[in-house]
Design a protein around this motif. Structure first.
Motif, PDB file in Angstrom:
ATOM      1  N   LEU A 181       0.828  -1.205   0.000  1.00  0.00           N
ATOM      2  CA  LEU A 181       0.000   0.000   0.000  1.00  0.00           C
ATOM      3  C   LEU A 181       0.864   1.257   0.000  1.00  0.00           C
ATOM      4  O   LEU A 181       0.637   2.174  -0.794  1.00  0.00           O
ATOM      5  N   PHE A 182       1.861   1.309   0.876  1.00  0.00           N
ATOM      6  CA  PHE A 182       2.677   2.509   0.959  1.00  0.00           C
ATOM      7  C   PHE A 182       3.547   2.695  -0.281  1.00  0.00           C
ATOM      8  O   PHE A 182       3.782   3.825  -0.723  1.00  0.00           O
ATOM      9  N   LEU A 183       4.007   1.607  -0.878  1.00  0.00           N
ATOM     10  CA  LEU A 183       4.770   1.722  -2.121  1.00  0.00           C
ATOM     11  C   LEU A 183       3.891   2.279  -3.246  1.00  0.00           C
ATOM     12  O   LEU A 183       4.318   3.145  -4.022  1.00  0.00           O
ATOM     13  N   VAL A 184       2.657   1.761  -3.327  1.00  0.00           N
ATOM     14  CA  VAL A 184       1.705   2.261  -4.328  1.00  0.00           C
ATOM     15  C   VAL A 184       1.406   3.734  -4.076  1.00  0.00           C
ATOM     16  O   VAL A 184       1.354   4.543  -5.015  1.00  0.00           O
ATOM     17  N   ALA A 185       1.219   4.102  -2.808  1.00  0.00           N
ATOM     18  CA  ALA A 185       0.905   5.486  -2.463  1.00  0.00           C
ATOM     19  C   ALA A 185       2.062   6.422  -2.813  1.00  0.00           C
ATOM     20  O   ALA A 185       1.856   7.513  -3.355  1.00  0.00           O
ATOM     21  N   VAL A 186       3.284   5.997  -2.524  1.00  0.00           N
ATOM     22  CA  VAL A 186       4.462   6.828  -2.848  1.00  0.00           C
ATOM     23  C   VAL A 186       4.581   7.002  -4.358  1.00  0.00           C
ATOM     24  O   VAL A 186       4.838   8.111  -4.856  1.00  0.00           O
ATOM     25  N   LEU A 187       4.384   5.922  -5.107  1.00  0.00           N
ATOM     26  CA  LEU A 187       4.473   5.996  -6.559  1.00  0.00           C
ATOM     27  C   LEU A 187       3.385   6.911  -7.123  1.00  0.00           C
ATOM     28  O   LEU A 187       3.661   7.767  -7.981  1.00  0.00           O
ATOM     29  N   ALA A 188       2.156   6.755  -6.645  1.00  0.00           N
ATOM     30  CA  ALA A 188       1.055   7.591  -7.133  1.00  0.00           C
ATOM     31  C   ALA A 188       1.279   9.056  -6.770  1.00  0.00           C
ATOM     32  O   ALA A 188       0.995   9.955  -7.566  1.00  0.00           O
ATOM     33  N   TYR A 190       4.161  10.516  -6.361  1.00  0.00           N
ATOM     34  CA  TYR A 190       5.217  11.016  -7.250  1.00  0.00           C
ATOM     35  C   TYR A 190       4.646  11.338  -8.631  1.00  0.00           C
ATOM     36  O   TYR A 190       4.966  12.381  -9.223  1.00  0.00           O
ATOM     37  N   ILE A 191       3.798  10.461  -9.140  1.00  0.00           N
ATOM     38  CA  ILE A 191       3.207  10.685 -10.460  1.00  0.00           C
ATOM     39  C   ILE A 191       2.367  11.963 -10.461  1.00  0.00           C
ATOM     40  O   ILE A 191       2.452  12.775 -11.399  1.00  0.00           O
ATOM     41  N   LEU A 192       1.572  12.157  -9.409  1.00  0.00           N
ATOM     42  CA  LEU A 192       0.718  13.344  -9.353  1.00  0.00           C
ATOM     43  C   LEU A 192       1.530  14.629  -9.221  1.00  0.00           C
ATOM     44  O   LEU A 192       1.163  15.657  -9.795  1.00  0.00           O
ATOM     45  N   GLY A 193       2.619  14.567  -8.468  1.00  0.00           N
ATOM     46  CA  GLY A 193       3.354  15.795  -8.178  1.00  0.00           C
ATOM     47  C   GLY A 193       4.527  16.083  -9.075  1.00  0.00           C
ATOM     48  O   GLY A 193       4.977  17.235  -9.154  1.00  0.00           O
ATOM     49  N   ARG A 194       5.030  15.056  -9.800  1.00  0.00           N
ATOM     50  CA  ARG A 194       6.298  15.235 -10.501  1.00  0.00           C
ATOM     51  C   ARG A 194       6.282  14.895 -11.981  1.00  0.00           C
ATOM     52  O   ARG A 194       7.312  15.004 -12.637  1.00  0.00           O
ATOM     53  N   THR A 195       5.157  14.428 -12.504  1.00  0.00           N
ATOM     54  CA  THR A 195       5.136  13.987 -13.899  1.00  0.00           C
ATOM     55  C   THR A 195       4.097  14.760 -14.716  1.00  0.00           C
ATOM     56  O   THR A 195       3.200  15.397 -14.163  1.00  0.00           O
TER      57      THR A 195
END
Length: 326
Positions: A181-188, A190-195
């Protein structure tokens, strides 16, 4: 415009603080009401329950930020679990192929929903409602209406119920599902804020027509966002199937309500254009803590459902009030 943006950020920060404060109050309240609540086994059970709803809520957050909605996240989770069962149990394939099949199937279904919405111009509510019913039927057809067990893949339950942290630190047996869950949350996050995908996700929710007039390929980005959301639902399917050591074809419907409730409680606006993954995680924890506490207090299941529905109404009303004041 700068003042409005600043006010919007302040409102979002307020909502996250309010949600976090609510979580703390619930923890304290249930701890005082029952000595069993703060026991290690119960806390781990809360985290384990949050892992599935939290992953689905992350998937729903991406879609809701665009101004859309996805009612099929729960049944898509079930469908991807069934696909993993077919690949691993019926076909006898290696575990990595089962994991890949579930995630790619989720992404493909998400892409299909996005295409229906973007190309056929069917409202997201109707498109995903139809997809929810399709996936519910397909899960029953493919599985023969019977659970698919993963007894021939002994390492499969480790995805959710194993504990890497427990192996490294014996006193910290956090289930792997929580780490996922936390890995998915960190990835999501990052995608929302950095891509670029994240920026267009907010742009579509803020003003889709303005984005289109600016030269943004709205349809393509919308399909990409729904595909990403679907892939995350595939991860949720693996986590819940691993926890149960089976793919239950009748499971899934109703999970979308808990996921959407977590998203809205966490401060994501149903009108789109605003939201954070951190807020969603807090919202998912609130839902898990509340339901767990009500069970410990022996509240009947039907009244737990009443409470959940009431929370959804209150959360949506709070979101409407935020938009009016902004």
């Amino acid at each position: 415009m700068a003042a409005a943006a600043s006010k919007g950020r302040f409102s979002g920060a307020q909502q996250k603080l309010l949600a976090f404060g609510t979580l703390i109050i619930l923890l304290i309240g249930f701890s005082l009401a029952s000595p069993n609540f703060m026991q290690t086994t119960n806390i781990l059970a809360i985290l384990q329950a949050t892992s599935v709803n939290g992953i689905l809520a992350v998937a729903a957050t991406l879609v809701i930020i665009t101004g859309g909605i996805d009612l099929s996240v729960g049944t898509l989770m079930t469908f991807t679990a069934v696909i993993a069962g077919v690949v691993l149990t019926y076909w006898g394939m290696p575990l990595p192929l089962g994991i890949l099949a579930a995630i790619l199937t989720g992404a493909l279904i998400g892409f299909t929903s996005g295409a229906i919405i973007a190309k056929m111009k069917i409202p997201p509510f109707i498109a995903t409602l139809g997809m929810m019913l399709i996936l519910k039927g397909l899960s029953l057809v493919i599985s023969g209406t019977k659970p698919i067990y993963f007894n021939n893949t002994p390492s499969f339950p480790v995805i959710s119920t194993g504990s890497i942290t427990g192996d490294l630190i014996p006193g910290l047996p956090v289930p792997n599902g929580v780490l996922v869950l936390f890995l998915v949350a960190v990835l999501a996050s990052y995608i929302l804020g950095r891509t670029v995908l994240g920026r267009y996700c907010f742009a579509l929710g803020s003003n889709e027509e303005a984005a289109r007039l600016s030269g943004v390929s709205v349809d393509n980005w919308k399909m990409a966002i729904y595909a990403l959301s679907g892939g995350i639902c595939g991860i949720a399917g693996l986590v819940i199937a691993s926890r149960l050591n089976s793919a239950q074809p009748a499971l899934g419907q109703g999970y979308e309500l808990d996921a959407i409730a977590a998203v809205v409680i966490g401060g994501t606006s149903l009108s789109g254009g605003r939201g954070t993954i951190l807020g969603t995680l807090i919202g998912a924890l609130i839902m898990s803590v509340l339901l767990n506490g009500l069970r410990i207090l022996s509240m009947p299941q039907e009244w737990q459902t009443v409470v959940t529905g009431s929370i959804i109404i209150i959360a949506v009303y709070a979101d409407m009030m935020r938009r009016r004041t902004a």
